[in-house]
Design a protein around this motif. Structure first.
Motif, PDB file in Angstrom:
ATOM      1  N   GLY A 166      12.427 -33.414  81.905  1.00  0.00           N
ATOM      2  CA  GLY A 166      11.202 -33.163  81.140  1.00  0.00           C
ATOM      3  C   GLY A 166      11.214 -31.807  80.471  1.00  0.00           C
ATOM      4  N   VAL A 167      11.698 -30.791  81.194  1.00  0.00           N
ATOM      5  CA  VAL A 167      11.808 -29.460  80.599  1.00  0.00           C
ATOM      6  C   VAL A 167      12.777 -29.474  79.420  1.00  0.00           C
ATOM      7  CG1 VAL A 167      12.678 -27.120  81.004  1.00  0.00           C
ATOM      8  CG2 VAL A 167      11.129 -28.176  82.648  1.00  0.00           C
ATOM      9  N   ALA A 168      13.900 -30.185  79.587  1.00  0.00           N
ATOM     10  CA  ALA A 168      14.881 -30.271  78.495  1.00  0.00           C
ATOM     11  C   ALA A 168      14.266 -30.931  77.262  1.00  0.00           C
ATOM     12  CB  ALA A 168      16.111 -31.052  78.960  1.00  0.00           C
ATOM     13  N   VAL A 169      13.518 -32.016  77.488  1.00  0.00           N
ATOM     14  CA  VAL A 169      12.861 -32.697  76.360  1.00  0.00           C
ATOM     15  C   VAL A 169      11.804 -31.783  75.737  1.00  0.00           C
ATOM     16  CG1 VAL A 169      11.372 -34.638  75.718  1.00  0.00           C
ATOM     17  CG2 VAL A 169      13.322 -35.002  77.240  1.00  0.00           C
ATOM     18  N   GLY A 170      11.031 -31.084  76.583  1.00  0.00           N
ATOM     19  CA  GLY A 170       9.991 -30.190  76.073  1.00  0.00           C
ATOM     20  C   GLY A 170      10.560 -29.050  75.256  1.00  0.00           C
ATOM     21  N   VAL A 171      11.624 -28.420  75.746  1.00  0.00           N
ATOM     22  CA  VAL A 171      12.251 -27.318  75.011  1.00  0.00           C
ATOM     23  C   VAL A 171      12.862 -27.820  73.712  1.00  0.00           C
ATOM     24  CG1 VAL A 171      14.109 -25.610  75.076  1.00  0.00           C
ATOM     25  CG2 VAL A 171      12.644 -25.919  77.070  1.00  0.00           C
ATOM     26  N   GLY A 172      13.500 -28.990  73.784  1.00  0.00           N
ATOM     27  CA  GLY A 172      14.053 -29.576  72.558  1.00  0.00           C
ATOM     28  C   GLY A 172      12.977 -29.867  71.536  1.00  0.00           C
ATOM     29  N   GLY A 173      11.832 -30.396  72.011  1.00  0.00           N
ATOM     30  CA  GLY A 173      10.713 -30.642  71.114  1.00  0.00           C
ATOM     31  C   GLY A 173      10.157 -29.373  70.523  1.00  0.00           C
ATOM     32  N   ALA A 174      10.135 -28.295  71.325  1.00  0.00           N
ATOM     33  CA  ALA A 174       9.636 -27.012  70.830  1.00  0.00           C
ATOM     34  C   ALA A 174      10.526 -26.436  69.730  1.00  0.00           C
ATOM     35  CB  ALA A 174       9.529 -26.016  71.992  1.00  0.00           C
ATOM     36  N   LYS A 175      11.803 -26.787  69.764  1.00  0.00           N
ATOM     37  CA  LYS A 175      12.731 -26.331  68.727  1.00  0.00           C
ATOM     38  C   LYS A 175      12.650 -27.180  67.460  1.00  0.00           C
ATOM     39  CE  LYS A 175      14.892 -23.046  71.120  1.00  0.00           C
ATOM     40  NZ  LYS A 175      14.883 -21.622  70.704  1.00  0.00           N
ATOM     41  N   ILE A 176      12.397 -28.479  67.649  1.00  0.00           N
ATOM     42  CA  ILE A 176      12.462 -29.416  66.518  1.00  0.00           C
ATOM     43  C   ILE A 176      11.107 -29.588  65.824  1.00  0.00           C
ATOM     44  CG2 ILE A 176      12.934 -31.809  65.875  1.00  0.00           C
ATOM     45  CD1 ILE A 176      14.962 -31.878  68.183  1.00  0.00           C
ATOM     46  N   LEU A 177      10.029 -29.742  66.593  1.00  0.00           N
ATOM     47  CA  LEU A 177       8.719 -30.068  66.015  1.00  0.00           C
ATOM     48  C   LEU A 177       8.205 -29.060  64.986  1.00  0.00           C
ATOM     49  CD1 LEU A 177       6.735 -31.570  69.031  1.00  0.00           C
ATOM     50  CD2 LEU A 177       7.619 -32.734  67.011  1.00  0.00           C
ATOM     51  N   PRO A 178       8.420 -27.723  65.153  1.00  0.00           N
ATOM     52  CA  PRO A 178       7.919 -26.787  64.132  1.00  0.00           C
ATOM     53  C   PRO A 178       8.449 -27.054  62.732  1.00  0.00           C
ATOM     54  CG  PRO A 178       8.459 -25.594  66.125  1.00  0.00           C
ATOM     55  CD  PRO A 178       8.942 -27.004  66.327  1.00  0.00           C
ATOM     56  N   HIS A 179       9.564 -27.798  62.610  1.00  0.00           N
ATOM     57  CA  HIS A 179      10.078 -28.139  61.286  1.00  0.00           C
ATOM     58  C   HIS A 179       9.234 -29.223  60.615  1.00  0.00           C
ATOM     59  CE1 HIS A 179      13.686 -25.722  61.813  1.00  0.00           C
ATOM     60  NE2 HIS A 179      13.876 -26.278  62.998  1.00  0.00           N
ATOM     61  N   PHE A 180       8.397 -29.916  61.409  1.00  0.00           N
ATOM     62  CA  PHE A 180       7.606 -31.021  60.870  1.00  0.00           C
ATOM     63  C   PHE A 180       6.100 -30.746  60.907  1.00  0.00           C
ATOM     64  CE2 PHE A 180      11.533 -32.709  62.650  1.00  0.00           C
ATOM     65  CZ  PHE A 180      12.037 -33.435  61.580  1.00  0.00           C
ATOM     66  N   ILE A 181       5.672 -29.741  61.671  1.00  0.00           N
ATOM     67  CA  ILE A 181       4.254 -29.383  61.736  1.00  0.00           C
ATOM     68  C   ILE A 181       4.101 -27.932  61.318  1.00  0.00           C
ATOM     69  CG2 ILE A 181       3.780 -31.054  63.556  1.00  0.00           C
ATOM     70  CD1 ILE A 181       3.843 -28.814  65.574  1.00  0.00           C
ATOM     71  N   SER A 182       2.861 -27.527  61.033  1.00  0.00           N
ATOM     72  CA  SER A 182       2.623 -26.179  60.510  1.00  0.00           C
ATOM     73  C   SER A 182       2.512 -25.126  61.594  1.00  0.00           C
ATOM     74  CB  SER A 182       1.328 -26.171  59.672  1.00  0.00           C
ATOM     75  OG  SER A 182       0.221 -26.587  60.465  1.00  0.00           O
ATOM     76  N   ASN A 183       2.386 -25.529  62.850  1.00  0.00           N
ATOM     77  CA  ASN A 183       2.185 -24.566  63.939  1.00  0.00           C
ATOM     78  C   ASN A 183       3.481 -24.306  64.702  1.00  0.00           C
ATOM     79  OD1 ASN A 183      -0.591 -24.200  63.545  1.00  0.00           O
ATOM     80  ND2 ASN A 183      -1.072 -26.034  64.723  1.00  0.00           N
ATOM     81  N   PRO A 184       3.717 -23.054  65.091  1.00  0.00           N
ATOM     82  CA  PRO A 184       4.882 -22.760  65.939  1.00  0.00           C
ATOM     83  C   PRO A 184       4.618 -23.207  67.371  1.00  0.00           C
ATOM     84  CG  PRO A 184       3.589 -20.768  65.600  1.00  0.00           C
ATOM     85  CD  PRO A 184       2.948 -21.836  64.750  1.00  0.00           C
ATOM     86  N   ILE A 185       5.681 -23.409  68.130  1.00  0.00           N
ATOM     87  CA  ILE A 185       5.568 -23.773  69.544  1.00  0.00           C
ATOM     88  C   ILE A 185       6.352 -22.747  70.344  1.00  0.00           C
ATOM     89  CG2 ILE A 185       5.994 -25.531  71.289  1.00  0.00           C
ATOM     90  CD1 ILE A 185       5.877 -27.634  69.139  1.00  0.00           C
ATOM     91  N   ALA A 186       5.653 -22.008  71.188  1.00  0.00           N
ATOM     92  CA  ALA A 186       6.303 -20.970  71.993  1.00  0.00           C
ATOM     93  C   ALA A 186       6.920 -21.599  73.236  1.00  0.00           C
ATOM     94  CB  ALA A 186       5.287 -19.901  72.396  1.00  0.00           C
ATOM     95  N   ILE A 187       8.036 -21.049  73.674  1.00  0.00           N
ATOM     96  CA  ILE A 187       8.680 -21.501  74.906  1.00  0.00           C
ATOM     97  C   ILE A 187       8.318 -20.509  76.001  1.00  0.00           C
ATOM     98  CG2 ILE A 187      10.872 -21.956  76.054  1.00  0.00           C
ATOM     99  CD1 ILE A 187      12.024 -22.724  73.351  1.00  0.00           C
ATOM    100  N   SER A 188       7.530 -20.968  76.970  1.00  0.00           N
ATOM    101  CA  SER A 188       7.040 -20.098  78.036  1.00  0.00           C
ATOM    102  C   SER A 188       7.873 -20.301  79.299  1.00  0.00           C
ATOM    103  CB  SER A 188       5.562 -20.402  78.317  1.00  0.00           C
ATOM    104  OG  SER A 188       5.112 -19.711  79.454  1.00  0.00           O
TER     105      SER A 188
END
Length: 410
Positions: free
Chosen positions: A350-372
Motif C-alpha cells: 500500500g505504501v508503494a502504491v501510495g508513493v507511486g501515486g504521489a509521484k504520478i498524480l500531480p502530472h494529471f491534477i493541479s495540486n501537489p502531493i507531499a510524501i510524509s
C-alpha cells in the motif's frame, strides 16, 4: 519452538496459498494507499497555499477599499474608491507607524493590450511605486525597477513580468526595447523573475508602470488619486500585529471612522488566509482519512475471515502440533504471526502504491502531493496492528482446540 521457526512456518503457510493471501492483503493495501495519498494531498495543498502566500511577500498586510452602493445595490468589498495615495503616504510615516517598514499603493487595469511591432499581448497593467519590489518580495532578472525619479515625472517606462516578456519578445532581451500601451510608447526598463501565481492572479503575466503614469495615462478619470490596494510590509513577523493596529488606527482617523463595523476599508493578513485555508484542508483531509479507515476495517475483516478459514483447514495440523507438545501459546503465536505478515505485506504494498501515486498524480491534477515519512511509518504500523488485531480471535480459537478432537476431524 523458536521465533524464527514460527515466522518461517507462517511465511510457508502464506506462500502455499498465494492467491488467497494476495486477495486478503489487497484490502489493507487499498486502505494504506488511500491514507498515504490523502495525507499527502492535505499537506501538498497546505504547502501550495504557503508558497502562494510567500509569493506575495513576507510580513504582508493587504488593505482593500470598502463596498460601494449604486442605485441601492451594494457592491462587494473592494468595489469602492475609498483608498488614496494620501492614505499610503500617511501609512509610510515612521513616527506614526514604527512597525511598518514599507508601503506600496497599487492602481491596476485588468485588461490592456501591449504591442511590440506586429506582436500584441493582453495583460493587466499595474501602477505602483518603487517600494513595490521589496514589499512584494520580488526580484529582477534583468534591468532595473521603477525609480523615484520616474515615479515623480510620470515617465513612460514599464517593467514586464517574465511570461509577458516572453509573449512579446520571445527569447530576445526586452530591456531597452519599447511596447505600446494605449497608443503611448513605453520603454522596457526591467524584467521580473518568475514568481508563479497567487490565489487569483498569475504573477508572471503583468506589466508594472509608475503609479503616476498609470493614473495620468491609463486609468485617468475622477478616481486617478484613488488606489485599488495598499500593500504594507511590517518590520518583522513578530511586529505584524503591531503594524495591523497602527494601519487600522491611521486609516480610521483619516476616514473619520468612529464606530466599530463602519470602516470603508478592510485589512487582511497572510496568516488569516493561511489559517482559513489550512482549516478547510484539514477538514477535508480528516474526512478522506475516515473513508480510508473504513477500507482498512474492511481489510481487517478480510484477514479475520481468511485466518478462520485457515484454522478450519488446518485443524488436524493443530491437533498434531498439540499432541507433539505444542502449547496453546505456541499455536496462538503461529496464527498471529501469519496475520501480522499479511498486514505487513498489505501495508508495504500500500505504501508503494501510495508513493507511486504521489509521484504520478500531480502530472494529471493541479495540486501537489507531499510524501510524509511519519505518515508512511504510521501507515505501516497500522497495517501490522490491524493484522494482529483481527487475527487474535482466529488464533485464540486455534489455541483452544482439543488435540483429540482436532485429530479426529476430517
Amino acid at each position: 519452538m523458536t521465533w524464527s521457526d514460527i515466522l518461517r512456518n507462517a511465511w510457508d503457510a502464506i506462500r502455499n496459498h498465494k492467491l488467497r493471501s494476495m486477495l486478503t492483503a489487497l484490502g489493507i493495501l487499498i486502505g494504506i494507499a488511500a491514507v498515504v495519498l490523502t495525507v499527502g494531498l492535505g499537506q501538498g495543498a497546505q504547502q501550495k497555499v504557503s508558497n502562494q502566500l510567500a509569493a506575495l511577500g513576507g510580513n504582508l498586510l493587504i488593505v482593500s477599499p470598502g463596498s460601494s452602493t449604486t442605485g441601492g445595490v451594494r457592491g462587494g468589498f473592494g468595489s469602492a474608491s475609498t483608498l488614496t495615495t494620501a492614505d499610503a503616504t500617511a501609512l509610510s510615516a515612521t513616527a506614526a507607524a514604527p512597525n511598518i517598514k514599507a508601503v506600496a499603493p497599487v492602481l491596476s487595469s485588468t485588461s490592456e493590450s501591449l504591442v511590440n511591432g506586429t506582436t500584441n499581448w493582453t495583460t493587466s497593467v499595474v501602477g505602483t511605486t518603487p517600494s513595490w519590489l521589496s514589499v512584494r518580495g520580488r526580484t529582477l532578472s534583468s534591468g532595473h525597477f521603477i525609480t523615484a525619479a520616474e515615479q515623480a515625472s510620470g515617465a513612460a517606462v514599464t517593467v514586464l513580468a517574465s511570461d509577458t516578456a516572453t509573449e512579446l519578445f520571445g527569447r530576445r532581451d526586452p530591456v531597452g526595447q519599447s511596447v505600446t500601451i494605449n497608443s503611448v510608447s513605453y520603454e522596457v526598463v526591467g524584467v521580473l523573475t518568475s514568481a508563479g501565481s497567487d490565489s487569483t492572479t498569475n504573477l508572471d503575466d503583468q506589466a508594472i508602470v509608475p503609479l503616476s503614469t498609470a493614473a495620468q495615462r491609463i486609468i485617468g478619470g475622477s478616481t486617478r488619486n484613488s488606489v485599488a490596494t495598499i500593500y504594507i510590509k511590517a518590520t518583522s513577523q513578530s511586529k505584524l500585529s503591531g503594524a495591523y493596529q497602527e494601519a487600522t488606527a491611521i486609516l480610521d482617523y483619516r476616514h473619520g471612522i468612529t464606530a466599530t463595523g463602519t470602516a470603508d476599508f478592510s485589512i487582511t493578513t497572510q496568516q488569516s488566509v493561511l489559517t482559513a485555508t489550512s482549516s478547510v484542508d484539514s477538514t477535508l483531509t480528516t474526512l478522506l482519512i475516515g473513508v480510508a479507515a473504513l477500507s482498512l476495517i474492511v481489510g481487517g475483516i478480510g484477514v479475520m475471515n481468511i485466518m478462520l478459514v485457515s484454522v478450519k483447514e488446518r485443524t488436524r495440523e493443530i491437533g498434531l502440533r498439540k499432541a507433539l507438545g505444542g502449547t496453546p501459546m505456541v499455536i496462538r503465536r503461529q496464527f498471529l504471526s501469519e496475520a501480522s505478515m499479511l498486514g505487513l505485506t498489505g501495508g508495504l504494498l500500500g505504501v508503494a502504491v501510495g508513493v507511486g501515486g504521489a509521484k504520478i498524480l500531480p502530472h494529471f491534477i493541479s495540486n501537489p502531493i507531499a510524501i510524509s515519512l511519519p505518515a508512511i511509518g504510521i501507515a505501516i504500523g497500522t497495517a501490522i496492528v490491524i493484522g494482529v488485531g483481527f487475527g487474535v480471535y482466529p488464533a485464540a480459537r486455534a489455541a483452544q482446540l482439543s488435540p483429540i478432537d482436532a485429530l479426529r476431524s476430517e
